[in-house]
Motif scaffolding. Structure first.
Motif, PDB file in Angstrom:
ATOM      1  N   UNK A  72       0.815  -1.201   0.000  1.00  0.00           N
ATOM      2  CA  UNK A  72       0.000   0.000   0.000  1.00  0.00           C
ATOM      3  C   UNK A  72       0.851   1.254   0.000  1.00  0.00           C
ATOM      4  N   UNK A  73       0.194   2.403   0.112  1.00  0.00           N
ATOM      5  CA  UNK A  73       0.872   3.693  -0.019  1.00  0.00           C
ATOM      6  C   UNK A  73       1.961   3.891   1.029  1.00  0.00           C
ATOM      7  N   UNK A  74       1.791   3.294   2.229  1.00  0.00           N
ATOM      8  CA  UNK A  74       2.774   3.499   3.284  1.00  0.00           C
ATOM      9  C   UNK A  74       4.157   3.017   2.920  1.00  0.00           C
ATOM     10  N   UNK A  79       9.683   6.715   1.534  1.00  0.00           N
ATOM     11  CA  UNK A  79      10.712   7.290   0.659  1.00  0.00           C
ATOM     12  C   UNK A  79      10.374   8.720   0.249  1.00  0.00           C
ATOM     13  N   UNK A  80       9.290   9.273   0.770  1.00  0.00           N
ATOM     14  CA  UNK A  80       8.913  10.640   0.438  1.00  0.00           C
ATOM     15  C   UNK A  80       7.787  10.771  -0.561  1.00  0.00           C
ATOM     16  N   UNK A  81       7.224   9.651  -1.004  1.00  0.00           N
ATOM     17  CA  UNK A  81       6.082   9.717  -1.916  1.00  0.00           C
ATOM     18  C   UNK A  81       4.854  10.192  -1.140  1.00  0.00           C
ATOM     19  N   UNK A  82       3.923  10.878  -1.803  1.00  0.00           N
ATOM     20  CA  UNK A  82       2.759  11.420  -1.090  1.00  0.00           C
ATOM     21  C   UNK A  82       1.713  10.352  -0.791  1.00  0.00           C
ATOM     22  N   UNK A  83       0.929  10.584   0.272  1.00  0.00           N
ATOM     23  CA  UNK A  83      -0.269   9.790   0.494  1.00  0.00           C
ATOM     24  C   UNK A  83      -1.309  10.219  -0.534  1.00  0.00           C
ATOM     25  N   UNK A  84      -2.407   9.473  -0.598  1.00  0.00           N
ATOM     26  CA  UNK A  84      -3.468   9.826  -1.546  1.00  0.00           C
ATOM     27  C   UNK A  84      -3.977  11.240  -1.265  1.00  0.00           C
ATOM     28  N   UNK A  85      -4.217  11.561   0.012  1.00  0.00           N
ATOM     29  CA  UNK A  85      -4.706  12.895   0.373  1.00  0.00           C
ATOM     30  C   UNK A  85      -3.685  13.968   0.020  1.00  0.00           C
ATOM     31  N   UNK A  86      -2.415  13.716   0.316  1.00  0.00           N
ATOM     32  CA  UNK A  86      -1.362  14.681  -0.024  1.00  0.00           C
ATOM     33  C   UNK A  86      -1.238  14.869  -1.530  1.00  0.00           C
ATOM     34  N   UNK A 157       4.936 -13.848  -6.713  1.00  0.00           N
ATOM     35  CA  UNK A 157       4.060 -12.742  -7.059  1.00  0.00           C
ATOM     36  C   UNK A 157       4.061 -11.648  -6.016  1.00  0.00           C
ATOM     37  N   UNK A 158       3.622 -10.461  -6.422  1.00  0.00           N
ATOM     38  CA  UNK A 158       3.410  -9.330  -5.522  1.00  0.00           C
ATOM     39  C   UNK A 158       2.314  -8.467  -6.128  1.00  0.00           C
ATOM     40  N   UNK A 159       1.586  -7.767  -5.272  1.00  0.00           N
ATOM     41  CA  UNK A 159       0.466  -6.934  -5.703  1.00  0.00           C
ATOM     42  C   UNK A 159       0.597  -5.570  -5.049  1.00  0.00           C
ATOM     43  N   UNK A 160       0.217  -4.523  -5.764  1.00  0.00           N
ATOM     44  CA  UNK A 160       0.268  -3.188  -5.185  1.00  0.00           C
ATOM     45  C   UNK A 160      -0.846  -2.323  -5.739  1.00  0.00           C
ATOM     46  N   UNK A 161      -1.260  -1.340  -4.953  1.00  0.00           N
ATOM     47  CA  UNK A 161      -2.157  -0.292  -5.420  1.00  0.00           C
ATOM     48  C   UNK A 161      -1.373   0.964  -5.794  1.00  0.00           C
ATOM     49  N   UNK A 162      -0.056   0.959  -5.586  1.00  0.00           N
ATOM     50  CA  UNK A 162       0.776   2.131  -5.858  1.00  0.00           C
ATOM     51  C   UNK A 162       1.054   2.277  -7.346  1.00  0.00           C
ATOM     52  N   UNK A 235       0.187 -10.699   2.441  1.00  0.00           N
ATOM     53  CA  UNK A 235       0.782  -9.880   3.491  1.00  0.00           C
ATOM     54  C   UNK A 235       0.593  -8.413   3.119  1.00  0.00           C
ATOM     55  N   UNK A 236      -0.272  -7.711   3.827  1.00  0.00           N
ATOM     56  CA  UNK A 236      -0.592  -6.315   3.526  1.00  0.00           C
ATOM     57  C   UNK A 236       0.337  -5.402   4.325  1.00  0.00           C
ATOM     58  N   UNK A 237       1.073  -4.564   3.603  1.00  0.00           N
ATOM     59  CA  UNK A 237       2.056  -3.676   4.229  1.00  0.00           C
ATOM     60  C   UNK A 237       1.807  -2.255   3.735  1.00  0.00           C
ATOM     61  N   UNK A 238       1.736  -1.288   4.664  1.00  0.00           N
ATOM     62  CA  UNK A 238       1.522   0.095   4.275  1.00  0.00           C
ATOM     63  C   UNK A 238       0.139   0.331   3.710  1.00  0.00           C
ATOM     64  N   UNK A 239      -0.829  -0.398   4.238  1.00  0.00           N
ATOM     65  CA  UNK A 239      -2.144  -0.467   3.624  1.00  0.00           C
ATOM     66  C   UNK A 239      -3.194  -0.134   4.668  1.00  0.00           C
ATOM     67  N   UNK A 240      -4.143   0.748   4.334  1.00  0.00           N
ATOM     68  CA  UNK A 240      -5.150   1.178   5.287  1.00  0.00           C
ATOM     69  C   UNK A 240      -6.367   0.287   5.371  1.00  0.00           C
TER      70      UNK A 240
END
Length: 392
Positions: A72-74, A79-86, A157-162, A235-240
């Protein structure tokens, strides 16, 4: 290797800093992980017994090829990438909205904010365009520690919303590259970018229309996620865990399975603690909080750091190769029983290599997994192995 690890641990303790050891040799990497696993209280003491046990359990699952990371976004924010709101705030600032307009925009849901911003970008002909601007915002120059740790996880495999390419770059540096679905095709390790790719801004899913059209346009991608929810441990990491599309996928999987047939489908690593969220996912996901044992509130920076320590411990337990055993340089770092085994195996090579027949070739191939190389094998003579076993 033992001296190096002891020195880094001493410096980290004395200076109260974290030290990252980067190795370019796979044998050194596997040996370091082996040595650290033998002393978990020293290396991951900050986690406490409960989190250490959970990290080890996930590491064992990963070692068996059962864990698929879902980023997820976290993971990128470190590394300095913005959150969805940012990201939406940054995009809105380029439009020169009044204070009143900005307040009205913030009253909308994030999906509707994105939809309105896209309309305003088109009306004002803002360059380089709405979606290209998104791609520019998320493409930060360096990845953080979390992508680097996850890149070394033994997972096909790996999955991301980023949208960004940080994880792909970390995989390249870890010498475990992945092809990106749906932009690329291939065999081997893959990364599914479920909500689009900054390399092709047209694919980005951000507005309400994007979400409403997702199922019609990307059913095959959703099916891949559903299949892994059924057969692997995500395994969900950095994910709300608040993404509507993800909820739809989990619901569809549970509906397709027999009553009580699948149970917990994955683990979500959270930097905060929320007992109601844990309750909401009960029976579907194991929610693991990085807050102190007992659930008391902890500074977000500390829990973020603890998440990276947790991933480090998990990765150490997921590392199963033993390429250090017969490697050229690491004999002196082995335990006594491993040194004796190393000696016996090198004697075996010296006595059989070159005239062992087809069965020997199978044995030799197995020894190569323990670090035997052509140079090492050609330089071994029976008389050398006993006296030279500690020299590496």
């Amino acid at each position: 290797m033992t001296a190096l690890l002891n020195a880094t641990r001493e410096v980290a303790s004395r200076q109260q800093v974290d030290v990252a050891v980067v190795v370019r040799d796979h044998a050194a990497y596997t040996l370091a992980q082996r040595l650290r696993r033998s002393d978990p209280n020293s290396w991951w003491r900050r986690l406490g017994d409960e989190l250490r046990a959970k990290a080890e359990d996930l590491g064992v699952k990963a070692r068996a090829g059962r864990v698929v990371p879902f980023l997820g976004a976290g993971v990128s924010m470190s590394a300095g990438a913005p959150s969805w709101k940012e990201l939406l705030t940054d995009l809105a600032q380029r439009l020169g909205l009044s204070t009143t307009q900005t307040e009205q925009l913030e009253d909308l849901s994030l999906l509707d904010q994105a939809s309105l911003l896209e309309t305003l970008y088109m009306e004002q002909a803002i360059e380089p365009g709405f979606r290209k601007s998104i791609a520019d915002q998320v493409n930060v120059p360096r990845y953080g520690l979390a992508p680097a740790l996850l890149a070394s996880l033994p997972s096909e495999g790996a999955i991301t919303l980023n949208y960004d390419n940080l994880f792909e770059r970390a995989c390249e540096d870890a010498e475990a590259p992945r092809f990106v679905i749906p932009r690329q095709t291939g065999t081997g390790r893959w990364l599914l970018k479920l909500h689009g790719d900054a390399a092709d801004p047209r694919t980005i899913v951000l507005t309400r229309d994007d979400y409403l059209g997702f199922n019609a346009n990307r059913e095959a991608l959703s099916s891949l996620v559903k299949a892994h929810l059924m057969t692997h441990h995500l395994l969900f990491v950095g994910f709300g865990l608040g993404d509507d599309h993800f909820h739809e996928i989990v619901h569809a999987v549970r509906r397709a399975l027999p009553e009580g047939g699948r149970g917990v489908m994955g683990t979500a690593l959270m930097v905060g603690t929320n007992s109601l969220q844990t309750k909401a996912w009960e029976g579907r996901l194991a929610v693991v909080s990085m807050a102190d044992e007992g659930g008391r509130a902890v500074d977000l920076g500390e829990t973020g750091r603890r998440l990276e320590v947790f991933l480090d411990a998990m990765l150490a337990h997921a590392t199963q190769e033993h390429t250090y055993l017969l490697a050229d340089k690491y004999g002196a770092s082995l335990e006594a029983r491993d040194q004796e085994l190393r000696t016996d195996l090198l004697d075996l090579v010296a006595n059989h290599d070159g005239h062992g027949g087809p069965v020997w070739e199978r044995v030799r191939a197995a020894l190569e997994e323990f670090g035997l190389t052509e140079r090492r094998a050609s330089g071994v003579r029976p008389s050398q192995t006993r006296t030279g076993r500690l020299s590496g």
